[in-house]
Design a protein around this motif. Structure first.
Motif, PDB file in Angstrom:
ATOM      1  N   TYR A   1       0.828  -1.194   0.000  1.00 42.58           N
ATOM      2  CA  TYR A   1       0.000   0.000   0.000  1.00 42.58           C
ATOM      3  C   TYR A   1       0.868   1.251   0.000  1.00 42.58           C
ATOM      4  O   TYR A   1       2.051   1.200   0.326  1.00 42.58           O
ATOM      5  CB  TYR A   1      -0.983   0.013   1.168  1.00 42.58           C
ATOM      6  N   ALA A   2       0.243   2.357  -0.374  1.00 44.53           N
ATOM      7  CA  ALA A   2       0.960   3.630  -0.439  1.00 44.53           C
ATOM      8  C   ALA A   2       0.127   4.691   0.237  1.00 44.53           C
ATOM      9  O   ALA A   2      -1.107   4.612   0.261  1.00 44.53           O
ATOM     10  CB  ALA A   2       1.208   4.009  -1.899  1.00 44.53           C
ATOM     11  N   GLU A   3       0.813   5.645   0.793  1.00 44.09           N
ATOM     12  CA  GLU A   3       0.080   6.784   1.309  1.00 44.09           C
ATOM     13  C   GLU A   3       0.882   8.041   1.024  1.00 44.09           C
ATOM     14  O   GLU A   3       2.109   7.985   0.883  1.00 44.09           O
ATOM     15  CB  GLU A   3      -0.217   6.626   2.797  1.00 44.09           C
ATOM     16  N   GLY A   4       0.171   9.158   0.893  1.00 42.88           N
ATOM     17  CA  GLY A   4       0.848  10.405   0.588  1.00 42.88           C
ATOM     18  C   GLY A   4      -0.039  11.289  -0.262  1.00 42.88           C
ATOM     19  O   GLY A   4      -1.221  11.000  -0.461  1.00 42.88           O
TER      20      GLY A   4
ATOM     21  N   TYR B   1       8.645  -5.229   6.530  1.00 39.05           N
ATOM     22  CA  TYR B   1       8.284  -4.182   5.572  1.00 39.05           C
ATOM     23  C   TYR B   1       9.414  -3.863   4.608  1.00 39.05           C
ATOM     24  O   TYR B   1      10.575  -3.753   4.999  1.00 39.05           O
ATOM     25  CB  TYR B   1       7.923  -2.890   6.309  1.00 39.05           C
ATOM     26  N   ALA B   2       9.031  -3.722   3.332  1.00 42.80           N
ATOM     27  CA  ALA B   2       9.939  -3.138   2.357  1.00 42.80           C
ATOM     28  C   ALA B   2       9.378  -1.752   2.053  1.00 42.80           C
ATOM     29  O   ALA B   2       8.278  -1.634   1.496  1.00 42.80           O
ATOM     30  CB  ALA B   2       9.978  -4.000   1.095  1.00 42.80           C
ATOM     31  N   ASN B   3      10.113  -0.740   2.449  1.00 38.64           N
ATOM     32  CA  ASN B   3       9.589   0.635   2.327  1.00 38.64           C
ATOM     33  C   ASN B   3      10.407   1.462   1.351  1.00 38.64           C
ATOM     34  O   ASN B   3      11.618   1.276   1.219  1.00 38.64           O
ATOM     35  CB  ASN B   3       9.661   1.348   3.698  1.00 38.64           C
ATOM     36  N   VAL B   4       9.712   2.374   0.673  1.00 45.42           N
ATOM     37  CA  VAL B   4      10.429   3.344  -0.140  1.00 45.42           C
ATOM     38  C   VAL B   4       9.564   4.612  -0.257  1.00 45.42           C
ATOM     39  O   VAL B   4       8.334   4.520  -0.266  1.00 45.42           O
ATOM     40  CB  VAL B   4      10.778   2.767  -1.546  1.00 45.42           C
ATOM     41  N   THR B   5      10.208   5.775  -0.312  1.00 49.10           N
ATOM     42  CA  THR B   5       9.453   7.014  -0.525  1.00 49.10           C
ATOM     43  C   THR B   5       9.827   7.562  -1.900  1.00 49.10           C
ATOM     44  O   THR B   5      11.002   7.739  -2.203  1.00 49.10           O
ATOM     45  CB  THR B   5       9.792   8.043   0.565  1.00 49.10           C
ATOM     46  N   LEU B   6       8.819   7.741  -2.754  1.00 45.58           N
ATOM     47  CA  LEU B   6       9.054   8.222  -4.109  1.00 45.58           C
ATOM     48  C   LEU B   6       8.488   9.630  -4.253  1.00 45.58           C
ATOM     49  O   LEU B   6       7.433   9.942  -3.701  1.00 45.58           O
ATOM     50  CB  LEU B   6       8.386   7.269  -5.116  1.00 45.58           C
ATOM     51  N   GLN B   7       9.199  10.449  -5.068  1.00 46.96           N
ATOM     52  CA  GLN B   7       8.771  11.843  -5.137  1.00 46.96           C
ATOM     53  C   GLN B   7       8.509  12.330  -6.543  1.00 46.96           C
ATOM     54  O   GLN B   7       8.400  13.507  -6.783  1.00 46.96           O
ATOM     55  CB  GLN B   7       9.826  12.720  -4.472  1.00 46.96           C
ATOM     56  N   SER B   8       8.391  11.421  -7.518  1.00 41.70           N
ATOM     57  CA  SER B   8       8.232  11.916  -8.883  1.00 41.70           C
ATOM     58  C   SER B   8       7.058  11.269  -9.619  1.00 41.70           C
ATOM     59  O   SER B   8       6.992  11.299 -10.834  1.00 41.70           O
ATOM     60  CB  SER B   8       9.526  11.695  -9.660  1.00 41.70           C
TER      61      SER B   8
ATOM     62  N   LEU C   1      14.172  -2.270  -6.528  1.00 36.21           N
ATOM     63  CA  LEU C   1      14.363  -3.473  -5.714  1.00 36.21           C
ATOM     64  C   LEU C   1      14.382  -3.082  -4.242  1.00 36.21           C
ATOM     65  O   LEU C   1      15.215  -2.286  -3.821  1.00 36.21           O
ATOM     66  CB  LEU C   1      15.681  -4.183  -6.076  1.00 36.21           C
ATOM     67  N   LEU C   2      13.448  -3.602  -3.482  1.00 36.01           N
ATOM     68  CA  LEU C   2      13.349  -3.259  -2.065  1.00 36.01           C
ATOM     69  C   LEU C   2      13.611  -4.500  -1.224  1.00 36.01           C
ATOM     70  O   LEU C   2      13.417  -5.624  -1.673  1.00 36.01           O
ATOM     71  CB  LEU C   2      11.950  -2.727  -1.738  1.00 36.01           C
ATOM     72  N   THR C   3      14.063  -4.291   0.019  1.00 37.55           N
ATOM     73  CA  THR C   3      14.348  -5.434   0.907  1.00 37.55           C
ATOM     74  C   THR C   3      13.550  -5.287   2.197  1.00 37.55           C
ATOM     75  O   THR C   3      13.467  -4.182   2.749  1.00 37.55           O
ATOM     76  CB  THR C   3      15.853  -5.473   1.233  1.00 37.55           C
TER      77      THR C   3
ATOM     78  N   ILE D   1       5.674   4.093  -0.088  1.00 39.49           N
ATOM     79  CA  ILE D   1       5.129   2.794  -0.493  1.00 39.49           C
ATOM     80  C   ILE D   1       5.678   1.729   0.446  1.00 39.49           C
ATOM     81  O   ILE D   1       6.877   1.700   0.738  1.00 39.49           O
ATOM     82  CB  ILE D   1       5.518   2.475  -1.947  1.00 39.49           C
ATOM     83  N   SER D   2       4.769   0.855   0.957  1.00 40.24           N
ATOM     84  CA  SER D   2       5.200  -0.225   1.843  1.00 40.24           C
ATOM     85  C   SER D   2       4.651  -1.538   1.308  1.00 40.24           C
ATOM     86  O   SER D   2       3.476  -1.634   0.939  1.00 40.24           O
ATOM     87  CB  SER D   2       4.645  -0.024   3.255  1.00 40.24           C
ATOM     88  N   VAL D   3       5.532  -2.525   1.252  1.00 39.86           N
ATOM     89  CA  VAL D   3       5.065  -3.876   0.937  1.00 39.86           C
ATOM     90  C   VAL D   3       5.379  -4.735   2.157  1.00 39.86           C
ATOM     91  O   VAL D   3       6.524  -4.822   2.583  1.00 39.86           O
ATOM     92  CB  VAL D   3       5.753  -4.439  -0.327  1.00 39.86           C
TER      93      VAL D   3
END
Ligand SMILES: Nc1ncnc2c1ncn2[C@@H]1O[C@H](COP(=O)(O)OP(=O)(O)OP(=O)(O)O)[C@@H](O)[C@H]1O
Ligand SMILES: [Mg+2]
Lengths: 525, 304
Positions: free
Chosen positions: A50-53, A96-103, A88-90, A60-62
C-alpha cells in the motif's frame, strides 16, 4: 503345538526380546514425530502493498509475511514497478519493504504493482499485487482506500484481513490469521473476538465457508445477524478474547476443539466500541491428505524400519537360538520329549513372531500417531504391503542367522555373520551404497545409463536380491514416483515390478533360509 | 533299559571317531558305571544316548524306543545330567523347572509342587528364586539333577554327577541312586574314578579311545581293588584256611597266604592275633593295597 506356543511365550518375555520390541516400536514414534514438522512448514508467503501520501510524494510499503504462520519475513527482495521503473526493495525486521518516491502522481502510484519471488529468480513462485493508495484516516479500525475507484470518502474498509492458517506444532487444527494495515497510525488498537458454533450447513470449501474479509474489503455489517446468507443470533456468541492488533497475528483456538466434536465455528471481530470489523466461518479441523501421510510413511518411516528391523531380527535369532545352541543351554531343551525339528521350529517362530508382532505394533502405533497428529491414518494397502516387506525381511534375516547358528560352533562366528549380513544385505542396500554391493552387480548397473530399461531392471533385481530390498520394491509399487526409480516410461512388468512377482520372490526369502536351517539342524548336531 | 548297539560317533571336522563301535546295555534296576580317562568318549556316549547329539552309526534304544527315529517318544523316559550344566541366563531356577515340566504336559499346579519338592531334595530350596546361571558349579549340578527328575524318568544318564559336589552332596546322590535302583530304574553313570563305583555300580564298563576295553561285574571289582594282607607262616594247612576265610578271600600259594577283600579294616589286627593264637608262626606280614585305580591304570597301560 503346545510346546511351540510355550516357547513363543517364553521368547516373547525374555528381556532381550522385550528390549528389541521396544526399540522397534520406538523408532516409528520418533520418525513420525519428527516428520510431522515437514508437514507444518508448507512455506507459503503472503504480501500486501500500500501507499500513502499526496501530490508527488508517496511512501510505499510492501508487507511480506508467512502465510503459514503469520510471521514477518526479513531480508526478502521485492520488485516494485512504477510507471515502467523498477525498484528493488528489501524487507526489514518488521517484514516491511519501504520506499518514498517523489516523482509520480497518484494515478501512477495507483497503477503500480509489486512482485516477490518465493524462490529467488523463479518466476513461477512469484507473488504479485497492486499497490493500494490509503488515505490518512483517524479511525484506527477503518480506512478509506481505493480512491482511484471514485468512491473517495464513501467506502469504509476494515483495516483487518482475516484468514485461515495452519499453526506451528498443531497440525490437527487451523488458526486464525489476522492481518492489520497500520497505515499512518502510530499505535495499534484492540479487537475482541467472539465465536459461535456453526450448525448451519453452509457449503464447505476446503474448510472455509465464507470469508468476506480476506482482502481487507467488507461492507460494515453493524451487529447484523446474517452472514453469508445464514441466520444466527449474535447475542448468543461467546467471548473468546481481546487482542492488540499487529501487522499480523495468529489466534489459536485450540481450547475450542478440546472435548467437543464440533469444529465448525463462526468468529466475529469487534472494535472497542462494538462495531464489527470482520468475520470468518471456518472448520477448525485440519486433516492431512492420505497421499501426504503415505509419502511421509514411505520416505521416512519405512526406510528406518528396513534398516533396523533386519538387525533386530538377527539379534533376536542369535539370542533365541544361536547363543543357546553354542553355550549348551539348548541341550537342556533338546533332551526333553520334543523332536529336533520342533526345537528349532519353535525357537524360529518365537523369534520371528516376536519381531513381527513388534513390527505390527510399530506400524499400528505410527498409524495412530499419524492420525493423532495429522488427522489421517496410513492407508491400509500401504500397511499390508509393508507388513509383507517386513515379513520378508524378518524371516529372511532370521532364517540366515538360524542357519548360521546351526552350522557354527562359536559365538564370535555367529556375531560376525550377523554383522556381515547387516552391512552387505541391509545397510548398503538401504542407502544404495552401490560400490559395496557385489562388484559385478554394481558395475553392471553403473554401465547402464540412468533411466533406461536395463538400468531399471538391474535396479529391481538388486532389490530382489536382499530381503531389505522388498521395502523399496513395495515403495515403487505403492508410490510409483520414487526418485531413484523412474517408472513413468515403462510398464511395470517390463521392469519386473508386478505385485505377484514381488510376492513370489518374497516367499522364497521367507521359506528358503528356514528350510535350510530346519534340514541342517535335524540332520547335524 | 538302555541298549547301545555298535554306537559310533565322529564329530564334525574330526578325523577320529570319538566313540568307535561300542555296545552295552543298562538293565532296569541296574547301576552301570562308565569309566575312562579324559577324552575316552564317556560324555559322547551319554550325549548320544540321550539324544542331545546325533550318532554317526549304530543305534540306541531307550525302553526299546529308538532315540533317533522316535526321539520325542524315547526322550520321555530319559533324565540327563550334563557334565557341565548350563542354564538360560536371567532365569530363576523354579521357572526353569516349570518350563521343563511343560514338555511333559504336567499341570502347572502339580509342576510347581513337584519342582519345589525336587529342589528341596537336592538342597536348593532356598535358592529356588535365584537365577540359575548365577549358581555355583555344584549347585548347577544339583539343579541339573532336579530338572532331570521332573518327569520321574525310568532311565537316568548322569555325566560326572559327583564332580564338584561336596561330601554331603556325594552322600545324597549315592543314597538317591540306590533308591532309584530299588525302584527299577536304569542308571548310567560316568566317572574318571573307578573307586567311586566300588560299592555302588553293579557293572563297570571301562572305555579307552572310544572303545570298551573291559567290562567288570561288581564282584570282580571287589576282589580287584580291596585291601589285602599277605603273610608267610611256618606251615600251611586246611584249618588255617578255615580260620582265615572268615576275614576274606583266601589264596594259598606254597607258604604264602593272601587274604583279599577284607571288609573291615579292624580285622587286620585280629588276623595276626588269631593266627598266633592257633599256634602258627608268622614269619612275614605285608599289607597289600592294590587300589582299583592302580588296576585301572595298569589295564589302560596294556592297551596299545
Ligand atoms: N564338540 C566336540 N567337537 C569335536 N570333538 C569333540 C567334541 N566333544 C568331544 N570331542 C572329542 O571326542 C573325544 C571324546 O570326548 P568326550 O567328551 O566324550 O570324553 P570324556 O570321556 O567325556 O572325557 P572327560 O573325562 O574329559 O569328560 C575327545 O577326543 C574329544 O576331543
Ligand atoms: Mg566327559
Amino acid at each position: 503345538m503346545r510346546q511351540i506356543l510355550h516357547e513363543i511365550r517364553r521368547a516373547l518375555l525374555a528381556k532381550t526380546t522385550i528390549l528389541i520390541i521396544i526399540v522397534i516400536i520406538l523408532i516409528p514414534a520418533l520418525v513420525v514425530a519428527t516428520s510431522i514438522s515437514s508437514v507444518n512448514y508448507a512455506n507459503s508467503v503472503k504480501a500486501e502493498g500500500y501507499a500513502e501520501g499526496q501530490n508527488l510524494t508517496f511512501t510505499i510499503s510492501v508487507y511480506v509475511y508467512s502465510g503459514t504462520y503469520g510471521t514477518p519475513t526479513f531480508g526478502e527482495t521485492v520488485n516494485l514497478s512504477v510507471a515502467n521503473h523498477n525498484y528493488l526493495l528489501t524487507t526489514d525486521v518488521a517484514g516491511y519493504a519501504n520506499v518514498t518516491l517523489q516523482s509520480y502522481n497518484a494515478s501512477e502510484i495507483g497503477n503500480s504493482s509489486y512482485t516477490y519471488d518465493q524462490v529467488p529468480g523463479d518466476s513461477s513462485t512469484s507473488l504479485q499485487g497492486r499497490i493500494t493508495i490509503l488515505k490518512p484516516e483517524e479511525n484506527p479500525y477503518f480506512l478509506i482506500s481505493r480512491s482511484f475507484y471514485g468512491q473517495n470518502g464513501t467506502l469504509y474498509t476494515s483495516r483487518y484481513g482475516i484468514n485461515r492458517v495452519p499453526i506451528n506444532n498443531e497440525p490437527r487444527i487451523y488458526g486464525i490469521l489476522v492481518t492489520y494495515q497500520p497505515s499512518n497510525l502510530s499505535s495499534f488498537p484492540n479487537i475482541s473476538m467472539y465465536y459461535i458454533t456453526d450448525k448451519s450447513g453452509i457449503p464447505v470449501v476446503e474448510g472455509i465457508r465464507y470469508n468476506v474479509c480476506e482482502s481487507g474489503i467488507t461492507y460494515i455489517n453493524n451487529f447484523s445477524s446474517q452472514q453469508g446468507g445464514y441466520n444466527y443470533n449474535e447475542s448468543e456468541m461467546k467471548y473468546f478474547g481481546t487482542f492488540k492488533s499487529h501487522e499480523s497475528m495468529v489466534i489459536t483456538p485450540v481450547n475450542l476443539t478440546v472435548n467437543t466434536n464440533t469444529s465448525d465455528y463462526i468468529f466475529e471481530f469487534f472494535s472497542s466500541n462494538g462495531t464489527e470489523v470482520g468475520w470468518i466461518a471456518l472448520n477448525l479441523t485440519r486433516t492431512t491428505s492420505p497421499d501426504v501421510v503415505n509419502s511421509l510413511f514411505f520416505t521416512s518411516e519405512l526406510p528406518m524400519l528396513s534398516l533396523f528391523v533386519p538387525l533386530l531380527a538377527m539379534l533376536s535369532a542369535f539370542f533365541v537360538f544361536g547363543r543357546d545352541r553354542v553355550t549348551g543351554v539348548l541341550s537342556t531343551v533338546i533332551v526333553r520329549p520334543i523332536s529336533r525339528r520342533s526345537v528349532i521350529l519353535s525357537r524360529y517362530l518365537a523369534s520371528v513372531g516376536a519381531v513381527f508382532v513388534a513390527s505390527l505394533a510399530s506400524l499400528g502405533l505410527s498409524s495412530i500417531l499419524f492420525h493423532y497428529l495429522l488427522g489421517t491414518y496410513i492407508p491400509l494397502s500401504s500397511i499390508l504391503l509393508s507388513l509383507w516387506a517386513l515379513s520378508v525381511m524378518i524371516c529372511g534375516f532370521s532364517g540366515l542367522i538360524f542357519f548360521a547358528s546351526s552350522i557354527m560352533n562359536s559365538i564370535g562366528k555367529i556375531i560376525a555373520t550377523v554383522m556381515l549380513a547387516f552391512f552387505f544385505l541391509d545397510f548398503f542396500w538401504t542407502f544404495y551404497a552401490l560400490p559395496a554391493i557385489p562388484i559385478f552387480v554394481s558395475t553392471y548397473l553403473l554401465n547402464q545409463s540412468y533411466g533406461t530399461l536395463e538400468y531399471l531392471r538391474t535396479q529391481a533385481i538388486l532389490d530382489y536380491i536382499t530381503p531389505s530390498g522388498y521395502t523399496n520394491l513395495i515403495t515403487y509399487l505403492q508410490q510409483h514416483n520414487v526418485s531413484t526409480f523412474v517408472l513413468a516410461s515403462y510398464p511395470v512388468s517390463e521392469i519386473y515390478l508386478t505385485l505377484p512377482l514381488v510376492l513370489a520372490a518374497g516367499l522364497l526369502w521367507i521359506l528358503l533360509p528356514l528350510l535350510a536351517s530346519l534340514i541342517s539342524f535335524s540332520r547335524h548336531d | 533299559m538302555i541298549i547301545i548297539e555298535e554306537l559310533k560317533k565322529k564329530y564334525n571336522r574330526q578325523s577320529k571317531f570319538a566313540v568307535d563301535g561300542i555296545s552295552f546295555s543298562v538293565n532296569n534296576g541296574e547301576i552301570l558305571g562308565l569309566v575312562g580317562l579324559n577324552g575316552a568318549g564317556k560324555t559322547t556316549t551319554i550325549n548320544v544316548s540321550c539324544g542331545v547329539i546325533l550318532p554317526s552309526g549304530g543305534r540306541i534304544l531307550i525302553d526299546d524306543v529308538d532315540i533317533v527315529a522316535e526321539k520325542s517318544k524315547a526322550s520321555r523316559e530319559i533324565g540327563w545330567v550334563s557334565e557341565f550344566p548350563n542354564f538360560e541366563p536371567n532365569t530363576k531356577a523354579i521357572h526353569l523347572m516349570l518350563y521343563f515340566s511343560g514338555f511333559y504336559k504336567i499341570p502347572r499346579k502339580e509342576a510347581f509342587i513337584r519342582s519345589m519338592d525336587l529342589l528341596r531334595t537336592v538342597g536348593l530350596e532356598e535358592d529356588a528364586y535365584r537365577p540359575a546361571s548365577a549358581y555355583s558349579q555344584g549347585m548347577k549340578k544339583r539343579l541339573a539333577l532336579a530338572s532331570a527328575l521332573i518327569s520321574g524318568p525310568r532311565n537316568l544318564l548322569l555325566d560326572e554327577i559327583l564332580n564338584g559336589l561336596d561330601p554331603s552332596g556325594i552322600n545324597l546322590i549315592r543314597k538317591l541312586m540306590l533308591e532309584w535302583k530299588k525302584q527299577g530304574k536304569a542308571i548310567l553313570l560316568s566317572t574318571h574314578l573307578l573307586g567311586i563305583l566300588e560299592n555302588l555300580a553293579d557293572r563297570v564298563v571301562i572305555m579307552h579311545h572310544g572303545k570298551i576295553i573291559k567290562t567288570l561285574a561288581n564282584e570282580e571289582m571287589k576282589s580287584l581293588g580291596s585291601t589285602g594282607i599277605r603273610i608267610r607262616v611256618d606251615h600251611v594247612d586246611k584249618s588255617l584256611e578255615v580260620i582265615l576265610s572268615k576275614y576274606g578271600n583266601v589264596r594259598i600259594d606254597g607258604q604264602n597266604v593272601t587274604i583279599t577283600n577284607i571288609s573291615d579294616e579292624q580285622d587286620m589286627e585280629n588276623i595276626s592275633s588269631d593266627i598266633s593264637a592257633n599256634g602258627y608262626r608268622i614269619s612275614h606280614l605285608d599289607l597289600e593295597k592294590t587300589s582299583l585305580e592302580d588296576y585301572f591304570l595298569n589295564l589302560i597301560g596294556e592297551v596299545p
